[in-house]
Design a protein around this motif. Structure first.
Motif, short mmCIF file in Angstrom:
data_model
loop_
_atom_site.label_atom_id
_atom_site.label_comp_id
_atom_site.label_asym_id
_atom_site.label_seq_id
_atom_site.Cartn_x
_atom_site.Cartn_y
_atom_site.Cartn_z
N VAL A 17 -0.06 -0.58 -31.35
CA VAL A 17 -1.67 -0.99 -31.31
C VAL A 17 -2.92 0.23 -31.64
O VAL A 17 -3.69 0.47 -32.84
N TRP A 18 -2.36 1.49 -31.10
CA TRP A 18 -3.48 2.56 -30.88
C TRP A 18 -3.51 3.60 -31.81
O TRP A 18 -4.49 3.69 -32.79
N HIS A 19 -2.07 3.25 -31.94
CA HIS A 19 -1.84 4.73 -33.58
C HIS A 19 -1.22 3.68 -35.03
O HIS A 19 -0.48 5.09 -35.66
N GLY A 20 -0.47 2.90 -34.98
CA GLY A 20 -0.59 2.23 -35.58
C GLY A 20 1.48 2.21 -36.36
O GLY A 20 1.02 2.99 -37.70
N THR A 21 2.33 2.67 -35.25
CA THR A 21 3.02 2.69 -35.37
C THR A 21 4.55 1.65 -35.23
O THR A 21 5.06 1.33 -34.18
N TRP A 22 3.91 0.12 -36.17
CA TRP A 22 4.21 -0.81 -35.36
C TRP A 22 5.99 -0.29 -36.03
O TRP A 22 6.98 -1.10 -35.38
N LEU A 23 6.63 0.11 -36.74
CA LEU A 23 7.84 -0.05 -38.10
C LEU A 23 8.29 0.64 -36.47
O LEU A 23 9.90 0.49 -36.08
N GLN A 24 7.77 2.20 -35.98
CA GLN A 24 8.95 2.45 -34.86
C GLN A 24 9.19 2.17 -34.17
O GLN A 24 10.63 1.78 -33.18
N ALA A 25 8.17 1.15 -33.41
CA ALA A 25 7.80 0.71 -32.34
C ALA A 25 9.37 -1.09 -32.32
O ALA A 25 10.10 -0.96 -31.19
N MET A 26 8.80 -1.59 -33.17
CA MET A 26 10.06 -2.40 -33.21
C MET A 26 11.10 -2.50 -33.37
O MET A 26 12.71 -2.77 -33.32
N LEU A 27 11.87 -1.48 -35.33
CA LEU A 27 12.59 -0.76 -34.59
C LEU A 27 13.72 0.20 -33.82
O LEU A 27 14.50 -0.18 -33.38
N VAL A 28 13.46 1.26 -33.51
CA VAL A 28 13.75 1.52 -32.49
C VAL A 28 12.74 1.20 -31.12
O VAL A 28 14.91 0.78 -30.42
N GLY A 29 12.33 0.46 -30.40
CA GLY A 29 12.28 -0.04 -29.34
C GLY A 29 12.50 -1.09 -29.38
O GLY A 29 13.87 -1.38 -28.09
N GLY A 30 12.60 -1.99 -29.38
CA GLY A 30 13.63 -3.73 -30.53
C GLY A 30 14.69 -3.81 -30.37
O GLY A 30 15.32 -3.55 -29.90
N GLY A 31 15.38 -2.09 -31.28
CA GLY A 31 17.03 -1.90 -31.16
C GLY A 31 17.82 -1.76 -29.60
O GLY A 31 18.71 -2.31 -29.55
N THR A 32 16.63 -0.46 -29.34
CA THR A 32 17.33 -0.55 -28.10
C THR A 32 17.29 -1.47 -26.92
O THR A 32 18.29 -1.99 -26.52
N VAL A 33 16.04 -1.94 -26.88
CA VAL A 33 16.14 -3.02 -26.04
C VAL A 33 17.46 -4.70 -26.06
O VAL A 33 18.18 -4.48 -25.65
N LEU A 34 17.14 -4.82 -28.06
CA LEU A 34 18.44 -5.79 -28.28
C LEU A 34 19.63 -5.43 -27.88
O LEU A 34 21.01 -5.97 -27.55
N LEU A 35 20.50 -3.72 -28.29
CA LEU A 35 21.08 -3.51 -27.75
C LEU A 35 21.69 -3.59 -26.04
O LEU A 35 23.00 -3.63 -25.77
N ALA A 36 20.75 -3.32 -25.30
CA ALA A 36 20.47 -3.25 -24.00
C ALA A 36 21.30 -4.40 -23.50
O ALA A 36 22.13 -4.97 -22.69
#
Length: 152
Positions: A17-36
């Motif tokens: 929200v603060w830095h406009g890094t939605w793609l990173q948050a969803m791909l890297v963050g979401g992908g990491t949690v999903l794989l976990a």
């Protein structure tokens, strides 16, 4: 530990929200949690899963650091997340040993730091969209040197 990863994902979304890094948050963050969650269903309780969680913590730390454009304050998430592994008495992912899979946490930290330095030096953008900016990374070199020392 999955709850801590979810908190890290919420932090990544807040930084998006603060830095406009939605793609990173969803791909890297979401992908990491999903794989976990997938690995939890398949191999929960194993050493391999615990080493994955340690690596996932460092991936989330690297994500937060990158999202915040390398600010020094975000680097403290590395120590906070390593402390969770110690609190839960899972020392093996952090321990220097002869087993290559037990070096997951410092290994991921070194690779992420070296990769971000390489991209920062090349002037490439890590963001997608109209608001793409060049990455800024700290020049102290402490994270790379510290992680390399742990691996030796």
């Amino acid at each position: 530990m999955l709850g801590v990863l979810w908190l890290c994902l919420l932090g990544a979304l807040g930084l998006a929200v603060w830095h406009g890094t939605w793609l990173q948050a969803m791909l890297v963050g979401g992908g990491t949690v999903l794989l976990a969650h997938i690995l939890y269903a398949l191999i929960r309780g194993s050493l391999l899963f615990r080493c994955f969680v340690a690596a996932a913590f460092m991936v989330m730390s690297a994500l937060h650091i990158n999202q915040a454009q390398g600010t020094l304050e975000m680097h403290f998430s590395i120590f906070v997340l390593l402390a969770f592994l110690i609190i839960y008495r899972d020392w093996r992912p952090n321990r220097r040993s002869h087993h290559r899979h037990c070096r997951s946490s410092p290994g991921v930290l070194c690779v992420a730091d070296a990769g971000s330095r390489g991209l920062a030096g090349s002037g490439r953008d890590l963001r997608a969209g109209n608001g793409a900016r060049r990455i800024r990374h700290h020049r102290s070199g402490r994270a790379g040197v510290s992680g390399t020392h742990v691996l030796q």
